[in-house]
Write a protein that holds these residues in place. Structure first.
Motif, PDB file in Angstrom:
ATOM      1  N   PRO A 100      37.330  12.705   1.432  1.00 17.13           N
ATOM      2  CA  PRO A 100      36.752  12.251   0.161  1.00 17.13           C
ATOM      3  C   PRO A 100      37.632  12.508  -1.057  1.00 17.13           C
ATOM      4  CG  PRO A 100      35.036  13.216   1.512  1.00 17.13           C
ATOM      5  CD  PRO A 100      36.336  13.457   2.240  1.00 17.13           C
ATOM      6  N   ALA A 118      30.893   7.232  -1.038  1.00 13.93           N
ATOM      7  CA  ALA A 118      31.766   8.407  -1.090  1.00 13.93           C
ATOM      8  C   ALA A 118      32.126   8.779  -2.518  1.00 13.93           C
ATOM      9  CB  ALA A 118      33.048   8.148  -0.298  1.00 13.93           C
ATOM     10  N   ASP A 164      24.700  14.447   8.490  1.00  8.18           N
ATOM     11  CA  ASP A 164      25.907  15.179   8.100  1.00  8.18           C
ATOM     12  C   ASP A 164      27.128  14.712   8.896  1.00  8.18           C
ATOM     13  OD1 ASP A 164      24.485  16.677   6.274  1.00  8.18           O
ATOM     14  OD2 ASP A 164      24.120  18.328   7.656  1.00  8.18           O
ATOM     15  N   PRO A 168      30.890  10.015   4.712  1.00  7.32           N
ATOM     16  CA  PRO A 168      30.231   9.690   3.435  1.00  7.32           C
ATOM     17  C   PRO A 168      30.247   8.214   3.089  1.00  7.32           C
ATOM     18  CG  PRO A 168      31.551  11.667   3.203  1.00  7.32           C
ATOM     19  CD  PRO A 168      31.840  11.132   4.576  1.00  7.32           C
ATOM     20  N   ARG A 171      27.308   6.325   4.673  1.00  5.06           N
ATOM     21  CA  ARG A 171      25.927   6.771   4.436  1.00  5.06           C
ATOM     22  C   ARG A 171      25.178   5.753   3.576  1.00  5.06           C
ATOM     23  NH1 ARG A 171      27.573  13.055   3.205  1.00  5.06           N
ATOM     24  NH2 ARG A 171      28.306  13.510   5.339  1.00  5.06           N
TER      25      ARG A 171
END
Length: 304
Positions: A100, A118, A164, A168, A171
């Motif tokens: 990230p 992200a 988790d 990212p 998601r």
């Protein structure tokens, strides 16, 4: 023969910009080279071969994996004054396995805005994160209008699998429900949910027709999910509303919850999503799920 991307780049050669533009292009070139050279062919599923002298990946391999022209990518590493789209930067970030922080640095050097989940979101304040955690064991998350999951609490992290473990940039509820088998298997009445989500997304899209983040997400969905293509073309629309939902949780079994949206920034489509248990059995199972997550965290910290 030049690719369409290279031709477009040639047409859009930038004139010299501000005093920092040349420095930024140089830094971008150095950053791309450094990340390319640290990745082994095996990490991205390529054979090493016997005559490889370049440390890490070759330029043509990065270009191929990112679906861009070799000449055009070479220009980037030569610090040429060319424009680069958010979609191409996203592809390069994936190919180069950027974390990230590195991804954010790439977009900053390119003078672009990261359109994926992200990217950091100024709407998510420390107070909101504290609120999410205070709601445990009620699953809760914060989403925007295109279903990016921008923050979530510990119970939500295991509501439909292991969130988790999802990168990212992936998601996003639309991507998860249409392409992630773990999430798909957890949704009771999956087809109805996919139709409803697509219909609500249609309504929200009207305010974001030129938004590159929306274009990128819809392109991914069309590429990765034939089901999405078929449902999207129906052009169904529906306004957002709360409803009772059921999930087959892989850890504690069937959960029945009342879904509620609490709008935080209506103009941005940002909302706090809560999943309040509809019955005592679900309440007990959510408490068990929360205890499992907290217990796993404590076990992990103890063995670290």
């Amino acid at each position: 023969m030049a690719t369409a991307q290279e031709t477009t780049a040639q047409r859009k050669q930038q004139r010299p910009g501000g005093p920092g533009s040349e420095i930024r292009r140089h830094e971008l070139a150095v950053f791309l080279r450094s990340r390319r050279e640290r990745i082994s062919p095996e990490q991205v599923g390529l054979p090493r071969g016997r005559r490889r002298r370049t440390p890490g990946l070759r330029r043509e391999e990065v270009a191929q994996l990112s679906a861009v022209g070799v000449t055009w990518y070479t220009w980037l590493e030569q610090a040429r004054a060319i424009q680069v789209s958010e979609q191409v930067l996203d592809a390069l970030a994936r190919t180069l396995l950027l974390d990230p922080s590195e991804r954010a640095h790439l977009f900053q050097l390119a003078g672009a805005v990261d359109p994926t989940p992200a990217a950091s979101c100024p709407t998510i304040t420390p107070a909101l994160r504290e609120l999410l955690w205070a709601l445990d064991p009620i699953p809760a998350c914060i989403q925007n209008s295109r279903y990016d999951i921008q923050a979530y609490n510990r119970t939500y992290s295991r509501l439909m699998g292991d969130l988790d473990a999802v990168p990212p940039e992936d998601r996003n509820l639309m991507l998860l429900v249409y392409t992630n088998e773990e999430w798909r298997s957890s949704v009771v009445l999956l087809e109805e949910s996919m139709r409803m989500m697509a219909a609500k997304l249609r309504v929200q899209q009207a305010a974001h027709l030129g938004d590159p983040a929306w274009k990128l997400m819809l392109k991914r969905l069309r590429t990765e999910s034939p089901e999405f293509c078929e449902i999207w073309e129906r052009y169904e629309v529906v306004s957002a509303r709360g409803k009772t939902k059921q999930f087959r949780n892989p850890y504690v079994g069937l959960l029945t919850v009342d879904h509620t949206d609490l709008w935080l920034a209506p103009e941005l489509g940002t909302r706090l999503v809560t999943m309040v248990p509809s019955d005592e059995e679900t309440r007990a199972r959510l408490e068990k799920l929360y205890a499992m997550v907290v217990g796993g965290e404590q076990s992990g910290s103890g063995s670290g």
